[in-house]
Enzyme design. Sequence first.
Site, short mmCIF file in Angstrom:
data_model
loop_
_atom_site.label_atom_id
_atom_site.label_comp_id
_atom_site.label_asym_id
_atom_site.label_seq_id
_atom_site.Cartn_x
_atom_site.Cartn_y
_atom_site.Cartn_z
N ASN A 151 2.34 -3.90 -0.17
CA ASN A 151 3.62 -3.18 -0.33
C ASN A 151 4.19 -2.98 1.07
O ASN A 151 3.71 -2.13 1.82
CB ASN A 151 3.37 -1.83 -1.02
CG ASN A 151 4.63 -1.00 -1.12
OD1 ASN A 151 5.74 -1.51 -0.92
ND2 ASN A 151 4.48 0.29 -1.43
N TRP A 152 5.18 -3.79 1.40
CA TRP A 152 5.70 -3.75 2.77
C TRP A 152 6.63 -2.58 3.03
O TRP A 152 7.03 -2.34 4.17
CB TRP A 152 6.43 -5.06 3.07
CG TRP A 152 5.49 -6.21 3.33
CD1 TRP A 152 4.13 -6.15 3.45
CD2 TRP A 152 5.86 -7.59 3.53
NE1 TRP A 152 3.63 -7.40 3.70
CE2 TRP A 152 4.66 -8.30 3.76
CE3 TRP A 152 7.07 -8.28 3.54
CZ2 TRP A 152 4.66 -9.68 3.99
CZ3 TRP A 152 7.06 -9.64 3.77
CH2 TRP A 152 5.87 -10.33 3.99
N LYS A 153 7.08 -1.89 2.00
CA LYS A 153 8.01 -0.76 2.16
C LYS A 153 9.23 -1.21 2.98
O LYS A 153 9.62 -2.38 2.89
CB LYS A 153 7.29 0.44 2.77
CG LYS A 153 5.99 0.75 2.02
CD LYS A 153 5.37 2.06 2.39
CE LYS A 153 4.08 2.26 1.60
NZ LYS A 153 3.46 3.55 1.82
N HIS A 207 6.74 4.54 -7.37
CA HIS A 207 6.00 4.85 -6.14
C HIS A 207 6.29 6.31 -5.74
O HIS A 207 7.41 6.80 -5.91
CB HIS A 207 6.42 3.89 -5.02
CG HIS A 207 5.50 3.96 -3.85
ND1 HIS A 207 5.55 4.98 -2.93
CD2 HIS A 207 4.46 3.17 -3.48
CE1 HIS A 207 4.59 4.80 -2.03
NE2 HIS A 207 3.92 3.71 -2.34
N GLU A 214 6.86 7.61 -3.01
CA GLU A 214 7.98 7.77 -2.06
C GLU A 214 9.32 7.77 -2.80
O GLU A 214 10.26 8.46 -2.40
CB GLU A 214 7.91 6.67 -0.98
CG GLU A 214 6.74 6.92 -0.03
CD GLU A 214 6.16 5.67 0.61
OE1 GLU A 214 6.77 4.59 0.55
OE2 GLU A 214 5.04 5.78 1.17
N GLU A 246 -2.33 6.09 -6.87
CA GLU A 246 -2.14 6.31 -5.44
C GLU A 246 -2.04 7.81 -5.18
O GLU A 246 -0.94 8.40 -5.30
CB GLU A 246 -0.83 5.65 -4.98
CG GLU A 246 -0.81 4.15 -5.15
CD GLU A 246 0.16 3.50 -4.18
OE1 GLU A 246 -0.27 2.66 -3.40
OE2 GLU A 246 1.35 3.86 -4.18
N GLY A 299 -0.70 6.33 3.66
CA GLY A 299 -0.26 6.27 5.05
C GLY A 299 -0.89 7.31 5.94
O GLY A 299 -0.43 7.53 7.06
N SER A 317 -4.23 4.08 1.99
CA SER A 317 -5.03 3.75 3.16
C SER A 317 -6.15 2.74 2.88
O SER A 317 -7.23 2.82 3.46
CB SER A 317 -5.59 5.02 3.80
OG SER A 317 -4.52 5.86 4.22
N GLY A 322 -0.35 -0.74 1.72
CA GLY A 322 0.84 -0.62 2.56
C GLY A 322 0.57 -1.15 3.96
O GLY A 322 0.65 -2.35 4.22
N GLY A 323 0.22 -0.25 4.87
CA GLY A 323 0.06 -0.60 6.29
C GLY A 323 -0.78 -1.84 6.54
O GLY A 323 -0.42 -2.71 7.35
P1 PGA Z 1 -0.87 2.72 2.68
O1 PGA Z 1 0.28 2.69 1.54
O2 PGA Z 1 -1.84 1.60 2.35
O3 PGA Z 1 -0.13 2.48 3.97
O4 PGA Z 1 -1.53 4.04 2.60
C1 PGA Z 1 -0.05 2.43 0.20
C2 PGA Z 1 1.18 2.53 -0.66
O5 PGA Z 1 2.00 3.44 -0.46
O6 PGA Z 1 1.38 1.71 -1.59
#
Ligand code: PGA
Length: 250
Positions: free
Chosen positions: A10-12, A96, A98, A168, A174, A210, A231-232
Site C-alpha cells: 500500500n503505497w499511500k 483504510h 486513514e 490493521e 506506520g 509495520s 505500507g512503508g
Molecule cells: P505500515 O502501513 O506497513 O507502514 O505500517 C500499513 C498500512 O497502513 O496499510
Amino acid sequence: MKRKRIVAGNWKMNKTLSEVRDFINEVKIARDNDVLHIIACPFPFLQEFYSGAKKRDLDIHLAAQDCHHARSGAYTGEVSAEMLTSVGSRYVVLGHSERRQYFNESGELLKKKVGTALESGLHIIFCCGETLDQRQAGMEKDVVLGQIRESLFHLDEDQWPKMILAYEPVWAIGTGETASPDQAEEMHAYIRSQLPDHIKGQVPVIYGGSVKPSNFTELLSRDNIDGGLIGGASLSAASYSELSSLATAI
Ligand code: PGA
C-alpha cells in the site's frame, strides 16, 4: 480450498512517476501459484503501473487505494470504480483507517462503496482495526466486528469470494510497533469465526501494521494470517522483493 498467501503493498500518497517506473524495473516477483502479489498504487500511476508490469510480465495485480460510492456523475475530483477497472485495476482498498480517520468515512458509506466496487467487477481489500484506546479498553473485538458487520454482512454468497479482509490495528500502522503474532492470530481467528459458515475457510484475512521482512515470516506462519498489507516496507523494490521471496519460501 487452500488459501493463497498475499503480499499486498500500500503505497499511500508516495512516489512520483519516475519512482514508479524505477520500482517496476527493479522489483523481483517470485512466481508461485500459492502467492498473490498486489500493489495499491496512487491514482495517477495506475495505468503506468499496469502497462509497465505487463511489459515485464510481472505476476502482480494492481489495486487502487479508494473509489467513490457513486457510479459516475458530478463529483469533481473523485474517481469511480469503473474508471479503475478501465485502467487495469483488479482490486480496491476500502475502509483504510486513514480514510476513516482523516476523511470521516463511515461504515455506512463504506457499505455503499463496497456495493459499487463489486458491481464494477473489482475485488476488495477491506480494512478494519481498533485504535490504541479501544484496545486498552478491551473493546478491540467489538470494534472490528462492528466494522465488518456494518459494511459487509449483507453480502451475498457469490460476493464473498471477491473479498480480502485486512486487520490493521491503528496503533501499529506506520509506528514501527507491530501487533505480536499472537495478538494478530487471535484477532484473525476471531474475524474468521464471525464470517458466514459457507465462506469462513476461504476468505483471506491479512495483517497490516509495520510489517517488514524481519517479522513477515513469523506472522505468515500462523494459521489464520494469510499475508500482509504493507505500507512503508512496500515502497522500495528491494524490500518488496524480499517480502515476496519470504512468502514463497514458506
Ligand atoms: P505500515 O502501513 O506497513 O507502514 O505500517 C500499513 C498500512 O497502513 O496499510
